[in-house]
Every structure is written in structure tokens, then in C-alpha cells.
Design an enzyme around this catalytic site. Structure first.
Site, PDB file in Angstrom:
ATOM      1  N   GLY A  40      95.939  43.770  37.568  1.00  0.00           N
ATOM      2  CA  GLY A  40      94.995  44.875  37.477  1.00  0.00           C
ATOM      3  C   GLY A  40      95.508  45.960  36.552  1.00  0.00           C
ATOM      4  CD  GLU A 136      98.288  39.882  40.699  1.00  0.00           C
ATOM      5  OE1 GLU A 136      99.092  39.049  40.272  1.00  0.00           O
ATOM      6  OE2 GLU A 136      98.319  41.087  40.363  1.00  0.00           O
ATOM      7  N   GLY A 213      95.715  28.960  25.925  1.00  0.00           N
ATOM      8  CA  GLY A 213      97.111  29.178  25.512  1.00  0.00           C
ATOM      9  C   GLY A 213      97.250  29.157  24.003  1.00  0.00           C
ATOM     10  CB  THR A 239     104.994  38.561  31.790  1.00  0.00           C
ATOM     11  OG1 THR A 239     106.059  37.669  32.080  1.00  0.00           O
ATOM     12  CG2 THR A 239     104.440  39.131  33.086  1.00  0.00           C
ATOM     13  CG  ASP A 243      97.182  40.456  32.940  1.00  0.00           C
ATOM     14  OD1 ASP A 243      96.307  39.723  33.430  1.00  0.00           O
ATOM     15  OD2 ASP A 243      98.312  40.612  33.446  1.00  0.00           O
ATOM     16  CB  SER A 282     104.637  43.484  26.342  1.00  0.00           C
ATOM     17  OG  SER A 282     103.549  43.005  27.123  1.00  0.00           O
TER      18      SER A 282
HETATM   19  O1  RIB Z   1      99.656  38.613  34.666  1.00  0.00           O
HETATM   20  C1  RIB Z   1     100.960  39.104  34.731  1.00  0.00           C
HETATM   21  C2  RIB Z   1     101.178  39.842  36.011  1.00  0.00           C
HETATM   22  O2  RIB Z   1     101.055  38.940  37.087  1.00  0.00           O
HETATM   23  C3  RIB Z   1     102.565  40.439  36.182  1.00  0.00           C
HETATM   24  O3  RIB Z   1     102.670  41.743  35.664  1.00  0.00           O
HETATM   25  C4  RIB Z   1     102.800  40.345  37.664  1.00  0.00           C
HETATM   26  O4  RIB Z   1     102.815  41.586  38.309  1.00  0.00           O
HETATM   27  C5  RIB Z   1     101.701  39.452  38.204  1.00  0.00           C
HETATM   28  O5  RIB Z   1     100.781  40.181  38.875  1.00  0.00           O
END
Ligand code: RIB
Length: 296
Positions: A40, A136, A213, A239, A243, A282
Site C-alpha cells: 500500500g 495486505e 516480469g 522489491t 508497486d 527505490s
Molecule cells: O511489494 C513489495 C512489498 O511487499 C514490500 O515492501 C513488503 O513490505 C511487502 O509488503
């Protein structure tokens, strides 16, 4: 159109490792660092850095005040972000030498939503506004139902995928942003083309962005398809790549840009994000995305 992101905030405990640990194995890490994260929060930061106003709702614990500061610093509106008496969500993340990760979640405060709190936040939004959700937090099913009832546009990133996503009334979702595994879980199909065909059959009104990907992404909506290439970079930490893509895509849509441009912004921004460690830290700004030359 106002954009509300009702989503998680986490403190990511990131262990750099040569290779992801196997069952029964004990390994040394190369480094350990804490980063702000949560799907989020990452998506709100990406939307804000892409130049779009976003309202972030969700929960942090007393130990998560730094996350509020970072969200506000990125430009997100935190009027409805709550502090609750539960520890902030956290993760244990391993990142290997190829930048690939694996993540273990501790939901914490992200799971402290009540229906009353959801209603209280939604009361500030109207028909035509957009709500972005990931998986989440608790109450995703309720938020989908109530936002749809109000006439809000529901965008869902069904991540992490589990039975709770499948229990939601997904016919109320207007935009799915999902990867192949998530697409497989929703449709039972394996191949991208088949996943998209099954999505069109199950949810004929919905737009779908299927991320692939290093192969880019595919968009389907309004009877047309768009293929977006991926930009190739040396990945340090993947990571929050998804998002970042989601945030830039939605910001472009909120600005009224055409879908091809939105997808391209998402692809460029996520390529830049994977060249740096951490999640929110990032994510580039739109200015940086426009100024960076990338090769497909
Ligand atoms: O999508 C990456 C995120 O997934 C990370 O920052 C971690 O907190 C998980 O929620």
C-alpha cells in the site's frame, strides 16, 4: 477524480544473501537493513512521486510514525491514516545476488481495520473517485463492496494472492493489475493469452493489466490489447517493482493520459526502481523517469 489508496504500511527487514535460504539450511547474510515498505505505502509513494494527489488510508502502530512522515514527504495526503495500539506491519525479506526476493509478512496494524473505520474513510469520497486496494489489509471484501455501492472505480492489485482475494466479489472490480501467478489463481489458466481470455469472459467490463516480469505487460480493455515492453537494467533489488509500476500506471490514468503512455511510464519507473535497494526508497519521481534513457 480523487484517488484513495486503502493499503498496508510495513517496516521491511531486508537481508541481502548470496542465495535464498533453503529449508533446513542456515546461511550468513551479507547485510541487514530496515526500509519503509508495504504494498500500500509503496503504491501511494509511487502515485505521489508520479505527480498525482493520493489519499492514503490504513493503520500504523506507535512504532510506525516514521512511515507517516515519509508518506507525507512523498506528497501523499495522510488525513485518514490511523495510529492504532498494535505493532506496525513488518516483513522479513531476503534479496539474492540477482535482485530476486522472497518475503514473509507479519500483518500487525494492517489487519486492524474495522467496518466503521472503512465507512468513515469512504464517506469522504464520491461516485467516480478511484479506490486502490491490495491484499495486505483486512476488510478488502467490505471495501470493494462499499466503494462499488458508492459508484467508485475499484482498482485491485490482488497481491499477495490467497483465498481471501478469491472470496471477494471480483465482479465489482473495474481494473485488475496482477501478475501471472495471480492471474492463474483467478482464472485457472496458465498462459498469458488464456488468462486474458478467461478474464474477459468472467469480467467483461473490467480492464486488466497483466504484468509479465522481464517480458513487460499486457493490457486488455474496451475490446483492445496493448503490449508493453520491459526496460532492461541490472537489477539490485526487485522489491516494489510491481508497486512502482502500479503507482505510475494509475497516476497516468488519473491525469487522463492514454493507456499506452500510462503503461510505458509504469515500465520505465519500475526499471529504475529495481536498480536500487529498498521499497519506497527505490521509487523515482516522474521527473527522473522522464530524464532517464532506458533500453528495451
Ligand atoms: O511489494 C513489495 C512489498 O511487499 C514490500 O515492501 C513488503 O513490505 C511487502 O509488503
Amino acid at each position: 477524480m480523487k484517488v484513495l489508496n486503502f493499503g498496508s504500511l510495513n517496516i521491511d527487514h531486508v537481508f541481502q544473501v548470496a542465495e535464498i535460504v533453503r529449508p533446513g539450511q542456515t546461511i550468513d547474510s551479507l547485510s541487514v537493513e530496515n526500509f519503509p515498505g508495504g504494498k500500500g505505502m509503496n503504491q501511494s509513494v509511487a502515485i505521489a512521486r508520479a505527480g498525482c494527489r493520493v489519499y492514503h488510508a490504513g493503520n500504523i502502530g506507535p512504532d510506525g510514525q516514521e512511515l507517516r512522515g515519509l508518506l507525507e514527504e512523498a506528497g501523499a495526503d495522510c488525513t485518514w491514516l490511523r495510529t492504532v495500539e498494535v505493532g506496525t506491519g513488518s516483513t522479513f525479506i531476503q534479496v539474492d545476488s540477482n535482485g530476486q526476493n522472497c518475503i514473509v509478512l507479519n500483518g500487525g496494524a494492517n489487519r486492524a481495520n474495522s467496518r466503521e473505520y472503512c465507512d468513515e474513510v469512504l464517506a469522504n469520497f464520491d461516485a467516480g473517485d478511484l479506490i486502490l486496494l491490495q491484499n495486505e489489509i483486512n476488510c478488502v471484501d467490505y471495501l470493494i463492496e462499499k466503494a462499488h455501492e458508492k459508484g467508485m472505480v475499484v482498482a485491485l492489485n490482488p497481491s499477495p494472492m490467497n483465498e481471501k482475494v478469491l472470496a471477494c466479489d471480483l465482479s465489482r472490480v473495474s481494473l485488475f493489475i496482477m501478475n501471472e501467478d495471480e492471474g492463474m489463481s483467478i482464472t485457472g489458466e496458465q498462459e498469458p493469452e488464456e488468462i486474458l481470455a478467461a478474464m474477459a469472459e468472467k469480467f467483461p467490463e473490467a480492464q486488466v493489466v497483466l504484468t509479465l516480469g522481464s517480458k513487460g505487460s499486457l493490457y486488455q480493455g474496451g475490446g483492445r490489447r496493448i503490449r508493453q515492453k520491459a526496460y532492461h537494467v541490472k537489477a539490485v533489488d526487485t522489491t516494489a517493482a510491481g508497486d512502482t509500476f502500479t503507482g505510475f500506471l494509475l497516476a497516468g490514468m488519473a491525469r487522463g493520459e492514454n493507456m499506452a503512455a500510462c503503461l510505458d511510464d509504469g515500465a520505465r519507473a519500475s526499471a529504475i526502481a529495481v536498480t536500487r535497494m529498498g521499497a519506497t526508497s527505490s521509487i523515482p519521481t516522474l521527473e527522473e523517469v522522464r530524464a532517464t534513457a532506458l533500453e528495451a
